[in-house]
Design a protein around this motif. Structure first.
Motif, PDB file in Angstrom:
ATOM      1  N   ALA A 136     -17.257  -8.169  -0.771  1.00  0.00           N
ATOM      2  CA  ALA A 136     -15.807  -8.280  -0.874  1.00  0.00           C
ATOM      3  C   ALA A 136     -15.363  -7.968  -2.290  1.00  0.00           C
ATOM      4  O   ALA A 136     -16.049  -8.308  -3.258  1.00  0.00           O
ATOM      5  CB  ALA A 136     -15.349  -9.680  -0.478  1.00  0.00           C
ATOM      6  N   SER A 137     -14.233  -7.294  -2.397  1.00  0.00           N
ATOM      7  CA  SER A 137     -13.674  -6.993  -3.715  1.00  0.00           C
ATOM      8  C   SER A 137     -12.202  -7.367  -3.745  1.00  0.00           C
ATOM      9  O   SER A 137     -11.516  -7.314  -2.720  1.00  0.00           O
ATOM     10  CB  SER A 137     -13.842  -5.507  -4.047  1.00  0.00           C
ATOM     11  N   THR A 138     -11.725  -7.750  -4.919  1.00  0.00           N
ATOM     12  CA  THR A 138     -10.325  -8.104  -5.116  1.00  0.00           C
ATOM     13  C   THR A 138      -9.792  -7.367  -6.344  1.00  0.00           C
ATOM     14  O   THR A 138     -10.467  -7.292  -7.367  1.00  0.00           O
ATOM     15  CB  THR A 138     -10.165  -9.622  -5.325  1.00  0.00           C
ATOM     16  N   ARG A 139      -8.604  -6.810  -6.190  1.00  0.00           N
ATOM     17  CA  ARG A 139      -7.976  -6.164  -7.341  1.00  0.00           C
ATOM     18  C   ARG A 139      -6.513  -6.621  -7.443  1.00  0.00           C
ATOM     19  O   ARG A 139      -5.906  -7.017  -6.445  1.00  0.00           O
ATOM     20  CB  ARG A 139      -8.034  -4.638  -7.223  1.00  0.00           C
ATOM     21  N   PHE A 140      -5.970  -6.587  -8.649  1.00  0.00           N
ATOM     22  CA  PHE A 140      -4.576  -6.938  -8.889  1.00  0.00           C
ATOM     23  C   PHE A 140      -3.794  -5.653  -9.150  1.00  0.00           C
ATOM     24  O   PHE A 140      -4.195  -4.823  -9.967  1.00  0.00           O
ATOM     25  CB  PHE A 140      -4.463  -7.880 -10.091  1.00  0.00           C
ATOM     26  N   GLU A 141      -2.685  -5.504  -8.437  1.00  0.00           N
ATOM     27  CA  GLU A 141      -1.883  -4.299  -8.580  1.00  0.00           C
ATOM     28  C   GLU A 141      -0.416  -4.639  -8.365  1.00  0.00           C
ATOM     29  O   GLU A 141      -0.033  -5.149  -7.297  1.00  0.00           O
ATOM     30  CB  GLU A 141      -2.332  -3.239  -7.557  1.00  0.00           C
TER      31      GLU A 141
ATOM     32  N   ASN B  48       4.838  -1.471  15.506  1.00  0.00           N
ATOM     33  CA  ASN B  48       5.922  -0.611  15.035  1.00  0.00           C
ATOM     34  C   ASN B  48       6.336  -0.895  13.600  1.00  0.00           C
ATOM     35  O   ASN B  48       7.169  -0.176  13.046  1.00  0.00           O
ATOM     36  CB  ASN B  48       7.152  -0.762  15.944  1.00  0.00           C
ATOM     37  N   SER B  49       5.758  -1.943  13.008  1.00  0.00           N
ATOM     38  CA  SER B  49       6.170  -2.320  11.662  1.00  0.00           C
ATOM     39  C   SER B  49       5.581  -1.378  10.617  1.00  0.00           C
ATOM     40  O   SER B  49       4.479  -0.847  10.782  1.00  0.00           O
ATOM     41  CB  SER B  49       5.745  -3.760  11.361  1.00  0.00           C
ATOM     42  N   GLU B  50       6.314  -1.182   9.531  1.00  0.00           N
ATOM     43  CA  GLU B  50       5.822  -0.343   8.445  1.00  0.00           C
ATOM     44  C   GLU B  50       4.603  -0.980   7.765  1.00  0.00           C
ATOM     45  O   GLU B  50       3.740  -0.271   7.244  1.00  0.00           O
ATOM     46  CB  GLU B  50       6.938  -0.095   7.429  1.00  0.00           C
ATOM     47  N   THR B  51       4.558  -2.315   7.763  1.00  0.00           N
ATOM     48  CA  THR B  51       3.407  -2.993   7.162  1.00  0.00           C
ATOM     49  C   THR B  51       2.116  -2.603   7.871  1.00  0.00           C
ATOM     50  O   THR B  51       1.114  -2.263   7.243  1.00  0.00           O
ATOM     51  CB  THR B  51       3.591  -4.518   7.229  1.00  0.00           C
ATOM     52  N   TYR B  52       2.139  -2.632   9.205  1.00  0.00           N
ATOM     53  CA  TYR B  52       0.945  -2.253   9.959  1.00  0.00           C
ATOM     54  C   TYR B  52       0.638  -0.769   9.793  1.00  0.00           C
ATOM     55  O   TYR B  52      -0.514  -0.380   9.565  1.00  0.00           O
ATOM     56  CB  TYR B  52       1.111  -2.582  11.443  1.00  0.00           C
ATOM     57  N   LYS B  53       1.657   0.076   9.914  1.00  0.00           N
ATOM     58  CA  LYS B  53       1.434   1.517   9.824  1.00  0.00           C
ATOM     59  C   LYS B  53       0.847   1.896   8.470  1.00  0.00           C
ATOM     60  O   LYS B  53      -0.050   2.740   8.380  1.00  0.00           O
ATOM     61  CB  LYS B  53       2.746   2.254  10.072  1.00  0.00           C
ATOM     62  N   SER B  54       1.337   1.255   7.416  1.00  0.00           N
ATOM     63  CA  SER B  54       0.817   1.529   6.081  1.00  0.00           C
ATOM     64  C   SER B  54      -0.638   1.087   5.961  1.00  0.00           C
ATOM     65  O   SER B  54      -1.483   1.802   5.391  1.00  0.00           O
ATOM     66  CB  SER B  54       1.677   0.814   5.040  1.00  0.00           C
ATOM     67  N   ALA B  55      -0.957  -0.090   6.509  1.00  0.00           N
ATOM     68  CA  ALA B  55      -2.339  -0.586   6.460  1.00  0.00           C
ATOM     69  C   ALA B  55      -3.267   0.314   7.270  1.00  0.00           C
ATOM     70  O   ALA B  55      -4.393   0.610   6.863  1.00  0.00           O
ATOM     71  CB  ALA B  55      -2.392  -2.021   6.984  1.00  0.00           C
ATOM     72  N   ALA B  56      -2.803   0.774   8.436  1.00  0.00           N
ATOM     73  CA  ALA B  56      -3.641   1.626   9.291  1.00  0.00           C
ATOM     74  C   ALA B  56      -3.941   2.957   8.618  1.00  0.00           C
ATOM     75  O   ALA B  56      -5.030   3.523   8.792  1.00  0.00           O
ATOM     76  CB  ALA B  56      -2.953   1.843  10.632  1.00  0.00           C
ATOM     77  N   ARG B  57      -2.974   3.472   7.845  1.00  0.00           N
ATOM     78  CA  ARG B  57      -3.192   4.747   7.152  1.00  0.00           C
ATOM     79  C   ARG B  57      -4.156   4.609   5.978  1.00  0.00           C
ATOM     80  O   ARG B  57      -4.727   5.602   5.514  1.00  0.00           O
ATOM     81  CB  ARG B  57      -1.856   5.300   6.646  1.00  0.00           C
ATOM     82  N   SER B  58      -4.369   3.392   5.522  1.00  0.00           N
ATOM     83  CA  SER B  58      -5.204   3.181   4.334  1.00  0.00           C
ATOM     84  C   SER B  58      -6.689   3.146   4.654  1.00  0.00           C
ATOM     85  O   SER B  58      -7.511   3.097   3.742  1.00  0.00           O
ATOM     86  CB  SER B  58      -4.804   1.875   3.635  1.00  0.00           C
ATOM     87  N   VAL B  59      -7.049   3.157   5.924  1.00  0.00           N
ATOM     88  CA  VAL B  59      -8.461   3.131   6.314  1.00  0.00           C
ATOM     89  C   VAL B  59      -8.769   4.359   7.171  1.00  0.00           C
ATOM     90  O   VAL B  59      -7.865   4.973   7.744  1.00  0.00           O
ATOM     91  CB  VAL B  59      -8.809   1.842   7.102  1.00  0.00           C
ATOM     92  N   PRO B  60     -10.050   4.753   7.271  1.00  0.00           N
ATOM     93  CA  PRO B  60     -10.414   5.935   8.073  1.00  0.00           C
ATOM     94  C   PRO B  60     -10.083   5.719   9.550  1.00  0.00           C
ATOM     95  O   PRO B  60      -9.994   4.580  10.014  1.00  0.00           O
ATOM     96  CB  PRO B  60     -11.929   6.053   7.866  1.00  0.00           C
TER      97      PRO B  60
ATOM     98  N   LYS C  47       0.345  -8.101  -7.120  1.00  0.00           N
ATOM     99  CA  LYS C  47      -0.196  -8.513  -5.825  1.00  0.00           C
ATOM    100  C   LYS C  47      -1.714  -8.409  -5.829  1.00  0.00           C
ATOM    101  O   LYS C  47      -2.296  -7.616  -6.560  1.00  0.00           O
ATOM    102  CB  LYS C  47       0.363  -7.642  -4.696  1.00  0.00           C
ATOM    103  N   MET C  48      -2.329  -9.254  -4.993  1.00  0.00           N
ATOM    104  CA  MET C  48      -3.783  -9.218  -4.829  1.00  0.00           C
ATOM    105  C   MET C  48      -4.129  -8.379  -3.602  1.00  0.00           C
ATOM    106  O   MET C  48      -3.508  -8.518  -2.551  1.00  0.00           O
ATOM    107  CB  MET C  48      -4.347 -10.630  -4.660  1.00  0.00           C
ATOM    108  N   HIS C  49      -5.106  -7.495  -3.759  1.00  0.00           N
ATOM    109  CA  HIS C  49      -5.567  -6.652  -2.656  1.00  0.00           C
ATOM    110  C   HIS C  49      -7.046  -6.937  -2.420  1.00  0.00           C
ATOM    111  O   HIS C  49      -7.865  -6.750  -3.312  1.00  0.00           O
ATOM    112  CB  HIS C  49      -5.351  -5.174  -2.989  1.00  0.00           C
ATOM    113  N   ASP C  50      -7.367  -7.379  -1.221  1.00  0.00           N
ATOM    114  CA  ASP C  50      -8.752  -7.710  -0.863  1.00  0.00           C
ATOM    115  C   ASP C  50      -9.319  -6.634   0.066  1.00  0.00           C
ATOM    116  O   ASP C  50      -8.650  -6.200   1.004  1.00  0.00           O
ATOM    117  CB  ASP C  50      -8.826  -9.063  -0.159  1.00  0.00           C
ATOM    118  N   THR C  51     -10.539  -6.236  -0.200  1.00  0.00           N
ATOM    119  CA  THR C  51     -11.252  -5.320   0.679  1.00  0.00           C
ATOM    120  C   THR C  51     -12.608  -5.932   1.010  1.00  0.00           C
ATOM    121  O   THR C  51     -13.322  -6.382   0.122  1.00  0.00           O
ATOM    122  CB  THR C  51     -11.470  -3.950   0.016  1.00  0.00           C
TER     123      THR C  51
END
Length: 220
Positions: free
Chosen positions: A7-12, A202-214, A15-19
């Motif tokens: 697991a990795s965490t970055r600050f941007e 239909n939310s932009e939050t989900y669509k944005s997250a889905a585009r961020s992964v293969p 906000k905190m982003h976890d992968t």
């Protein structure tokens, strides 16, 4: 069969982003992920997972003859219940599809989040038999109330008051099996399963997250 976790965490921008990375053997499947249970999501959904799972192969974990199961006596107890009900791997394969999905919601007016797990149903009769054997194998002393409404069969565990309101419930329709942490969330998910779209997908939050992964193949 998870072999490693990283697991990795970055600050941007404040906000905190976890992968989270999971290392596991690739499981070849004949079907692609449909992500059908996206329609069960709401504006309060904060977690969504979808994966291809060969349920018939996972039955080895429940085999009471293999004393080395890392999950111990609990799974072996369930395994004995499945064996007593004469449920074999082929029954799992005939009853359920290979896609397993999970969604978690946390509305702002509730103390605790709710979680549901879904799987496609291919044979309603076999699915009901498997669910019945599982719930009695997990805890033979628990009382489960069974009801039938609008072609959907429900099981809900009857428990007394507790600090955390977890009252497991399961629903089996001719299309889906939905298991959840409480009967209210399961019944709501059954109603939403009749829709093809949702606030979540239909939310932009989900669509944005889905585009961020293969694009998903076996896991999303």
């Amino acid at each position: 069969q998870i072999r490693s976790i990283c697991a990795s965490t970055r600050f941007e921008n404040g906000k905190m982003h976890d992968t989270i990375f999971l290392g596991m053997p690739k499981q070849e499947q004949d079907a692609a992920l449909t992500r059908r249970s996206l329609a069960l999501g709401t504006r309060d959904t904060f977690l969504y997972l979808a994966t291809q799972t060969n349920f018939s192969k996972q039955l080895a974990l429940f085999d009471p003859s293999t004393g080395g199961s890392f999950l111990g006596a609990g799974l072996q107890k369930v395994g004995r219940a499945l064996a007593a009900a004469k449920i074999a791997p082929d029954d799992w394969k005939a009853a359920f599809g290979s896609e397993l999905e999970s969604l978690a919601d946390w509305p702002g007016d509730t103390h605790w989040p709710s979680l549901i797990i879904t799987s496609p149903v291919k044979d309603v009769s076999r699915a009901k038999n498997i669910v019945g054997a599982l719930i009695h194998g997990i805890d033979e002393d628990a009382f489960w109330k069974e009801t039938e409404r609008d072609g959907v069969h429900y099981w809900s565990m009857q428990t007394g008051p507790s600090f955390i309101a977890i009252r497991p419930a399961i629903a089996v329709s001719n299309q889906l099996m939905i298991a959840g942490s409480d009967d209210t969330s399961v019944e709501a998910a059954v109603r939403r399963s009749e829709n093809s779209t949702s606030e979540f997908s239909n939310s932009e939050t989900y669509k944005s997250a889905a585009r961020s992964v293969p694009p998903p193949s076996n896991f999303f």
